[in-house]
Design a protein around this motif. Structure first.
Motif, mmCIF file in Angstrom:
data_model
loop_
_atom_site.group_PDB
_atom_site.id
_atom_site.type_symbol
_atom_site.label_atom_id
_atom_site.label_comp_id
_atom_site.label_asym_id
_atom_site.label_seq_id
_atom_site.Cartn_x
_atom_site.Cartn_y
_atom_site.Cartn_z
ATOM 1 N N LEU A 93 -25.049 -2.869 -14.721
ATOM 2 C CA LEU A 93 -25.168 -1.439 -14.453
ATOM 3 C C LEU A 93 -25.707 -1.194 -13.052
ATOM 4 C CD1 LEU A 93 -26.725 -0.342 -17.844
ATOM 5 C CD2 LEU A 93 -24.313 -0.264 -17.173
ATOM 6 N N GLN A 94 -25.264 -0.093 -12.473
ATOM 7 C CA GLN A 94 -25.722 0.287 -11.145
ATOM 8 C C GLN A 94 -25.957 1.786 -11.092
ATOM 9 O OE1 GLN A 94 -22.912 -0.864 -8.170
ATOM 10 N NE2 GLN A 94 -23.330 -3.040 -8.401
ATOM 11 N N THR A 95 -26.916 2.154 -10.275
ATOM 12 C CA THR A 95 -27.141 3.546 -9.928
ATOM 13 C C THR A 95 -27.273 3.577 -8.415
ATOM 14 O OG1 THR A 95 -28.337 3.913 -11.983
ATOM 15 C CG2 THR A 95 -28.596 5.561 -10.291
ATOM 16 N N ALA A 96 -26.466 4.376 -7.767
ATOM 17 C CA ALA A 96 -26.447 4.450 -6.302
ATOM 18 C C ALA A 96 -26.301 3.053 -5.690
ATOM 19 C CB ALA A 96 -27.700 5.140 -5.782
ATOM 20 N N ARG A 97 -25.396 2.267 -6.283
ATOM 21 C CA ARG A 97 -25.073 0.906 -5.821
ATOM 22 C C ARG A 97 -26.222 -0.080 -5.942
ATOM 23 N NH1 ARG A 97 -21.164 1.782 -0.637
ATOM 24 N NH2 ARG A 97 -19.843 3.329 -1.605
#
Length: 165
Positions: free
Chosen positions: A79-83
């Motif tokens: 998972l990623q948030t803002a890369r």
């Protein structure tokens, strides 16, 4: 309060089965004053490639369908948030926490998962201080315990949630 533990098939399911025996007890230590029940299902929820928001939405839909007040999703998806990689994420709005198995690494996975899941369940109920203490300001009145119980009662009464029998 019923917490659904949703695990993707394979290693996530194995991790869930290792967490399951004492998860309700560990949550109760962190958030006393509530009767905790953990129900477990295996479900991939989404297929690769999937982003965090689609996984959260799918877990929320499953929680509503099952009548759970909260859900914790163990996924094998990175998972990623803002890369940036994400180990875990909690959404109070959805009542869902997601834990990414790849982000936990290969050492002491069960311990690290347990140490991540329990505080994220607390976060879902509005306890984001992370200290594990049942009384935030030390005055003996158990503010956090009361808030968790009130939040749990509200969540249990929300449309789409059925009370545990």
């Amino acid at each position: 309060m019923v917490v659904g533990l949703i695990a993707a098939p394979g290693p996530c399911a194995e991790l869930a089965e290792a967490l399951l025996p004492d998860l309700a007890e560990r949550i109760a230590v962190r958030i006393p004053g509530v009767r905790w029940e953990v129900r477990y299902v295996t479900d991939r929820l989404v297929e690769w490639p999937a982003d965090l928001s689609s996984l959260m939405s799918a877990a929320h839909r499953r929680a509503l369908a099952e009548g759970w007040q909260l859900a914790v999703c163990l996924t094998d998806l990175p998972l990623q948030t803002a890369r940036r990689p994400v180990v875990a994420h909690a959404s109070m709005t959805h009542g869902v926490a997601v834990l990414s198995l790849p982000a936990l690494g290969a050492v002491a996975v069960v311990r690290r998962a347990s140490e991540t899941v329990v505080p994220h369940v607390a976060t879902l109920l509005g306890d984001g201080d992370g200290d594990g203490d049942g009384d935030r300001d030390g005055d003996g009145d158990g503010d956090r315990d009361r808030r968790a119980k009130e939040s749990g009662n509200r969540r249990a009464k929300e449309p789409g949630n059925r009370r545990a029998k």
